[in-house]
Motif scaffolding. Structure first.
Motif: not given
Length: 127
Positions: A37-38, A42-44, A47-51
């Motif tokens: 989860r950490a 930190r994803a961007y 990757a952040a949008r997929a999360d």
């Protein structure tokens, strides 16, 4: 098992597939598994949008699954109707995931609305 029940199964899998994709494109390595989860925090970019899409998948899963099960259990809706709204929901989720990852916020919101209409329609069909 009905097509609608298979759609519940697919809806359950979509967040897991999206999480896998988020980790893959985010550069997830074995050491990141200590604090996944950490890592995703930190994803961007994609990757952040997929999360974020993964999290939305978990949020909308329960209302969809409940709507399908209630529509099936009441016996008041035709199987075709239940299947139709269930398949349309899955198609909307696929479009939603695509738009979220590709950073198309207006289209994403519109498609999310289609998914909500599908859920509401399943509840209405069971009345």
């Amino acid at each position: 098992m009905t097509l609608a029940y298979w759609c519940i199964f697919i809806a359950m899998l979509l967040p897991w597939i999206t999480a896998f994709y988020a980790r893959k494109i985010g550069g997830f390595i074995a050491d990141d598994n200590h604090r996944p989860r950490a890592f995703l925090a930190r994803a961007y970019d994609k990757a952040a949008r997929a999360d974020a899409a993964q999290q939305n998948g978990y949020e909308i899963f329960a209302p969809f699954a409940a709507a399908v099960i209630i529509a099936q259990a009441t016996g008041k809706a035709a199987q075709f109707t239940i299947n139709y709204w269930s398949v349309l929901f899955i198609l909307s989720r696929l479009g939603y995931l695509y738009c979220y990852i590709k950073d198309k916020p207006f289209a994403r919101s519109c498609i999310w609305g289609v998914g909500v209409v599908c859920i509401i329609s399943l509840y209405i069909a069971s009345i």
